[in-house]
Design an enzyme around this catalytic site. Sequence first.
Site, PDB file in Angstrom:
ATOM      1  N   SER A 114       0.455  -1.407   0.059  1.00 21.70           N
ATOM      2  CA  SER A 114       0.124  -0.173   0.529  1.00 21.70           C
ATOM      3  C   SER A 114       1.106   1.268  -0.069  1.00 21.70           C
ATOM      4  CB  SER A 114      -0.695  -0.119   0.980  1.00 21.70           C
ATOM      5  OG  SER A 114      -1.576   1.523   1.368  1.00 21.70           O
ATOM      6  N   TYR A 136      -2.786   5.431  -4.469  1.00 17.61           N
ATOM      7  CA  TYR A 136      -4.648   6.450  -5.507  1.00 17.61           C
ATOM      8  C   TYR A 136      -4.148   7.157  -6.304  1.00 17.61           C
ATOM      9  CZ  TYR A 136      -5.639   3.398  -0.613  1.00 17.61           C
ATOM     10  OH  TYR A 136      -6.506   1.465   0.270  1.00 17.61           O
ATOM     11  N   THR A 162      -6.179   1.330  -6.988  1.00 19.10           N
ATOM     12  CA  THR A 162      -7.219   0.901  -6.820  1.00 19.10           C
ATOM     13  C   THR A 162      -8.372   1.784  -6.143  1.00 19.10           C
ATOM     14  OG1 THR A 162      -5.911  -0.016  -4.406  1.00 19.10           O
ATOM     15  CG2 THR A 162      -7.980   0.799  -3.609  1.00 19.10           C
ATOM     16  N   LYS A 262      -7.878  -1.979  -9.572  1.00 17.35           N
ATOM     17  CA  LYS A 262      -8.292  -2.913  -8.472  1.00 17.35           C
ATOM     18  C   LYS A 262      -9.757  -1.810  -7.660  1.00 17.35           C
ATOM     19  CE  LYS A 262      -7.081  -4.582  -3.514  1.00 17.35           C
ATOM     20  NZ  LYS A 262      -8.904  -3.729  -2.871  1.00 17.35           N
ATOM     21  N   HIS A 286     -13.486  -3.558  -2.047  1.00 11.97           N
ATOM     22  CA  HIS A 286     -12.701  -3.581  -0.720  1.00 11.97           C
ATOM     23  C   HIS A 286     -13.036  -3.884   0.918  1.00 11.97           C
ATOM     24  CE1 HIS A 286     -10.209   0.307  -0.120  1.00 11.97           C
ATOM     25  NE2 HIS A 286      -9.681  -0.024   0.865  1.00 11.97           N
TER      26      HIS A 286
END
Length: 399
Positions: A114, A136, A162, A262, A286
């Site tokens: 992440s 992100y 994401t 994703k 998620h």
Amino acid sequence: MAKNPWARNPWFETVGEAQRRAKKRLPKSVYSSLVAGTQAGVTVTDNTQAFNEIGFAPHVIGVQPDRELATSVMGQDISFPVIISPTGVQAVDPDGEVAVARAAAARGTAMGLSSFASHPVEEVTEVNDKIFFQIYWLGSRDEILERVERARAAGAKGLIVTTDWVFNVGRDWGSPEIPEKVDFQALLKLAPEIALKPRYALDWVRGGKVIIPDLTAPNVSAPGQPGPTFFGVYGQWMNTPPPTWEDLQWLREQWGGPFMVKGITRLDDAKRAVDIGASAISVSNHGGNNLDGTPATIRVLGPIADAVGHDVEVLLDGGIRRGSDVTKALALGARAVMIGRAYLWGLAANGQTGVENVLDLLRMGLDSSLMGLGRKSVHELSRDDLVLPENFERSFGHI
């Protein structure tokens, strides 16, 4: 010295036992953050329960003595079709993402890291050379590209974008209040919880010094610079306009390597991901922390895999607790699955060894399922191996 017959076995037999041990070890607030879901928790519940609705159609004759589990995801060979899903701020263990990366490497698989991780990407790629960096849509294109180039320089092999998120004040049903940073005031407030969990507190003491859990995001800043607080970067993210498909295509072109979108649950979104040149998609909601009421990912996987599985690698993320769950996802068209809560419980229960334990359980369960189905390879699995209830699957978004 005789072995204490009452000593706890460090090995746990199920992911459920890892969760139980995580709950026992972690302060209430920390544990709650691992099980929370959006709103009423409908989706987070359905993600796991939907797997229980699927049965197997076993072969009792012709069992294969040796079974092949290996596959590849986004150009990386992995020993079995389970990879680590990116999750941020892993304050359940001092080594966090580094411990998870070591565990994944020890078991021959890849890890999604992440951009909100508590350890820098450079530390993680140093211990596992199969890292996919998750990003992100945060800040300007130039700022996003800086983070992408940092991940590339660190050795990341692929990019995960994401997209499944809703900014909702009611998010994280059951989730506790998380401090903006762990300072004296925050520690004082959390002291009653921590005092009840001495093992957790002692794990953060090394060499006589207390390690303060890091609630910053070092991968959002320049290398070597202090990262912003999690809530600071979260606020910036909330104020960045969501990406368009044209934005994602631009980022895919800038990256130039394996690229995963994703957060796909719709057929039309899956097709758009193919159109922009994505290497892979993750069928994901998620983990139930997005729009509550979204169907379990295993319910929408099959129609999506049928529609685009020949054009793009399809992965499933959400609800995996057993090796048999992995088998069911593969039979419905997934190339591999991504796990989140399961490995975090393992990390909380027993650090790196706990993550390895979870991966071993999933591998053994997958292997046993193949044996019962009479399959020699994960690539042989199909719908013929399943007993699907009528109207189990969901399909929406025309293409």
